[in-house]
Design a protein around this motif. Structure first.
Motif, PDB file in Angstrom:
ATOM      1  N   ILE A 508      -3.348  -2.706  -1.981  1.00 21.55           N
ATOM      2  CA  ILE A 508      -1.930  -4.659  -1.318  1.00 21.55           C
ATOM      3  C   ILE A 508      -2.492  -4.495  -0.171  1.00 21.55           C
ATOM      4  O   ILE A 508      -1.251  -4.186   0.294  1.00 21.55           O
ATOM      5  N   LEU A 510       0.197  -6.544   2.131  1.00 24.92           N
ATOM      6  CA  LEU A 510       1.283  -8.217   2.525  1.00 24.92           C
ATOM      7  C   LEU A 510       1.038  -8.478   3.514  1.00 24.92           C
ATOM      8  O   LEU A 510       1.207  -7.900   5.168  1.00 24.92           O
ATOM      9  N   ILE A 520       8.599  -6.180   0.537  1.00 29.02           N
ATOM     10  CA  ILE A 520       8.229  -4.779   0.195  1.00 29.02           C
ATOM     11  C   ILE A 520       8.721  -3.165  -0.531  1.00 29.02           C
ATOM     12  O   ILE A 520       8.176  -2.844  -1.016  1.00 29.02           O
ATOM     13  N   LEU A 523       7.357  -3.757  -3.363  1.00 29.79           N
ATOM     14  CA  LEU A 523       5.963  -3.776  -3.902  1.00 29.79           C
ATOM     15  C   LEU A 523       5.770  -2.173  -3.130  1.00 29.79           C
ATOM     16  O   LEU A 523       5.107  -1.449  -4.242  1.00 29.79           O
ATOM     17  N   GLY A 527       4.463   0.371  -5.623  1.00 36.04           N
ATOM     18  CA  GLY A 527       2.888   0.985  -5.436  1.00 36.04           C
ATOM     19  C   GLY A 527       3.345   2.964  -5.831  1.00 36.04           C
ATOM     20  O   GLY A 527       1.964   3.259  -6.381  1.00 36.04           O
ATOM     21  N   VAL A 534       0.285  -0.100  -0.176  1.00 33.33           N
ATOM     22  CA  VAL A 534       0.935  -1.619   0.462  1.00 33.33           C
ATOM     23  C   VAL A 534       0.445  -1.398   2.665  1.00 33.33           C
ATOM     24  O   VAL A 534       1.188  -0.879   2.738  1.00 33.33           O
ATOM     25  N   THR A 536       0.311  -3.251   5.583  1.00 36.52           N
ATOM     26  CA  THR A 536       1.423  -4.961   5.866  1.00 36.52           C
ATOM     27  C   THR A 536       0.858  -5.046   7.181  1.00 36.52           C
ATOM     28  O   THR A 536      -0.281  -4.563   8.068  1.00 36.52           O
TER      29      THR A 536
END
Length: 726
Positions: A508, A510, A520, A523, A527, A534, A536
């Motif tokens: 994913i 972000l 975050i 997430l 995760g 995740v 960024t």
């Protein structure tokens, strides 16, 4: 703010002028009209601050006059044969003239801060007190202006001291520059030293002005406080001080120059929005007007007896009322702003009416007169104000009797300064110790601190103190911020950091601004729990948008680097092709209650959809706003408020219908997410839920509360991605 060389006493305004030397020429009079100009400028600064909430251009007038007086005096010293300024006495002189009044105002402001402001503001005051005493307040404010997480902080009662810091830095730098250059120029240029100094100051002024334009276009909010972007105004004043003796002008031209200069200064605040336009090219208006007014009396420098009378505007400003106002301009500048800010903080309003403004100005004027009379003048002159002599004191010399009160006053001011410095450091250390609980906040008992679970799962809420506390809230921020995984305002590069299960194959992305970033925390937990990573793609204050001229949310400043970053990040997202892009899909309305789906997001969704990248579109969390301005619930709670009084009606920040839902049919890969019910009750968004403070500032969810939202976010993500059953 005013020049750092305070005006001479008004009682001498019409007396015979002292004769001094300006290089090889004679400067045969003192510029009482410039003292009056300082009086006009400080009146404009105070009136526009108090009644209109605007910048008048008066500060720029002071900067030019500071350069003219201080720079001119130094140049006279180095250009006069047999004379050479000594740095230590110069610095001592500056300290005696500047610090006493500043320390008194800071000490009173510290007491008012404790009495009026919530303790969440004490740390900022402590930081800015130290910055003011150390003459780096402008850089402290520039850092605040560039720090998105501090953008909603209340206006500081010490904010105006930035200009004093600029001047203090200039004085030290200019003193070093002139003394070192003089040593070189005397050997190389000899009697042509004046020309060499004019060339040097001209080159530096042009370089600073060009830098100011570039900095203004790049980041005006930060450039406003930048010493290098302001240096040209002081340098220009010093340059005028170097060339003014050589000018000759007829009276009609000098009168016209004085009228134009004074008129431009008086009208600047009404015609130019200095908060947004300075220190860019528009600053030339007050700066150029001040130069014109200085030059209007140029003939008198050549010969005070045959150079003609002063022009009428100059004679007017040289009268006692204006000179008296100029004499206390420094203290008036120091007092008017903190009194205004503390009054607004006490009343809870954002502006004063005409009567309240007049009262603030009246009290400021009274305190300024008292400070000038009983603090500035005694310590500057080395004696106390004239009073009736004692009846008999034959055994004590007169000089000793005059020095005793001065020593006591100076010692008192010094002790105040030491106490203020020690108190500021002590409070900062106290707050640092209180905030050393980051790990503890991450391990709070779910039973004792259910947070969002109290809303979505009806979890029982025991009676316990709120966490994070009001003082802990400031540092309860996402791990990505601490790790430096979000581009700041100046950085257009894409920073990628990985969270969750770093070995997972599912990803994913972000992406967006800080309102995407604060997810975050949840997430990362999800995760690691459900085996996805995740990555960024984040930039402060910059959502994914096709807007060519984005604005910073909250102050609407142009943000061109957000557009540049968006172009880069979209290209990288298309190349990296994550399984999902998680980003925000709404923003609060600026003009009415509720939230909206900006049309500039549609191009982003189309580009991602065209590249077969699904979008997890999170509805933005509510922004805490009152009277059009963001407020910190933590401040409100620290000031005695409760979860309700420090909250906001849901209807003011969220529409009844999630605007994102209107675009699902148009974008089949769009997966709407909405966590509003985990933040707000059906009718109200409170400051605290489940014993947990929701916001760490005005509009970012605290990491502690975000952890309590993990369960509900996991339920919605599971349904959207189908990666785990819900």
């Amino acid at each position: 703010m005013m020049t750092l060389a305070p005006a001479r006493p008004a009682t001498k305004a019409s007396g015979p002028p002292p004769v001094t030397s300006l290089g090889t020429r004679t400067a045969g009079f003192y510029r009482h009209d410039l003292d009056g100009l300082r009086g006009i400028a400080i009146a404009l600064v105070a009136v526009f601050h108090v009644w209109f909430g605007r910048v008048s251009g008066g500060v720029d007038v002071f900067l030019v006059l500071s350069g003219f007086f201080f720079g001119g005096r130094l140049l006279r010293g180095v250009l006069t044969p047999g004379a050479f300024p000594r740095p230590v006495p110069e610095i001592t002189r500056l300290i005696r003239r500047l610090l006493p009044a500043l320390v008194v105002v800071l000490a009173v402001s510290a007491v008012l801060t404790i009495l009026i402001q919530p303790e969440t503001r004490w740390e900022t005051f402590a930081d800015q007190s130290l910055a003011s005493l150390g003459y780096y307040q402008n850089w402290e404010l520039a850092n605040t202006a560039s720090n998105y997480l501090r953008a909603g902080e209340a206006v500081s009662p010490l904010q105006h001291i930035w200009s004093m810091s600029v001047q203090g830095q200039f004085y030290i730098a200019f003193l070093a520059l002139i003394l070192l250059s003089a040593l070189l120029f005397r050997r190389v240029f000899g009697r042509h030293m004046r020309t060499a100094f004019v060339v040097l100051l001209t080159a530096l002024s042009i370089a600073s002005f060009v830098y100011a334009i570039i900095a203004h276009d790049t980041d005006q909010a930060t450039a406003y406080y930048n010493s290098f972007a302001r240096a040209w105004e002081l340098l220009l004043g010093a340059l005028v001080g170097a060339v003014v003796p050589s000018l000759r002008c007829p009276m009609w031209l000098r009168t016209l120059a004085a009228l134009v200069g004074l008129g431009a200064i008086l009208s600047c605040g009404a015609l130019i929005d200095g908060v947004r336009e300075f220190p860019g090219p528009w600053a030339l208006v007050p700066v150029g007007a001040t130069v014109l007014f200085i030059l209007s009396a140029a003939n008198r420098y050549a010969d005070p007896h045959t150079g003609g009378r002063l022009p009428a505007p100059n004679r007017l400003l040289a009268t006692a009322p204006f000179v008296s106002l100029g004499a206390m301009a420094y203290s008036l500048y120091l007092w008017h702003w903190p009194l205004l800010i503390f009054y607004l903080a006490y009343t809870g309003r954002s502006a004063v009416n005409a009567v309240e403004g007049a009262a603030v100005l009246l009290v400021s004027g009274l305190l300024a007169w008292l400070t000038t009379r009983y603090v500035e003048e005694p310590l500057r002159a080395g004696r106390r104000p004239a009073t009736r002599p004692a009846a008999k004191a034959p055994s004590v010399p007169l000089r000793t009797r005059l020095r005793r009160p001065t020593i006591v006053l100076g010692s008192t001011v010094a002790l105040l300064g030491v106490a203020l410095t020690a108190t500021s450091f002590t409070w900062r250390e106290h707050v640092t110790v209180l905030r050393a609980n980051g790990k503890e906040l991450a391990e709070l008992s779910p039973r004792d601190y259910p947070g969002a679970r109290a809303l979505v799962n009806n979890a029982r809420v025991p009676k316990l103190p709120m966490r994070p506390t009001a003082l802990e809230a400031k540092n309860d921020i996402p791990e990505s911020t601490v790790d430096g995984c979000i581009s700041d305002f100046d950085n257009v590069g894409v920073i990628n950091c990985t969270y969750g299960d770093k070995a997972a194959t599912r990803t994913i992305a972000l992406a967006g601004g800080s309102h995407a970033e604060h997810w975050i925390t949840a997430l990362d937990l999800l995760g690691r729990m459900h085996h996805f990573k995740v990555v960024t793609y984040l930039k402060m204050g910059c959502p994914l948008t096709t807007e060519e001229v984005p604005l910073v949310m909250g102050n609407n400043d142009p943000y061109p680097k957000c557009h540049q970053w968006n172009q880069r990040v979209m290209a990288k997202l298309v190349t990296d092709k994550p399984d999902f892009v998680f980003t925000t899909s709404t923003r609060p309305w600026n003009i009415k209650p509720g939230d909206v789906m900006p049309s500039s997001y549609l191009g982003i969704w189309k580009e991602l959809s065209d590249n077969r990248i699904p979008i997890l579109a999170m509805r933005d969390t509510p922004w805490m706003v009152r009277d059009g301005e963001p407020f910190f619930p933590s401040d409100c709670l620290a000031d005695g408020g409760d979860a309700i009084s420090c909250g906001i009606p849901r209807s003011e920040v969220l529409s009844d219908h999630n605007p994102t839902l209107d675009y699902v049919a148009q974008f089949p890969l769009l997966k709407p997410l909405d966590m509003s019910d985990a933040v707000c009750r059906p009718d109200y968004c409170r400051a605290v839920e489940g014993n947990v403070l929701i916001y760490h500032d005005a509009h970012h969810i605290s990491s502690t509360y975000m952890r309590t939202m993990t369960g509900e976010l996991g339920r919605q993500l599971g349904a959207a991605t189908r990666w785990w059953p819900v």
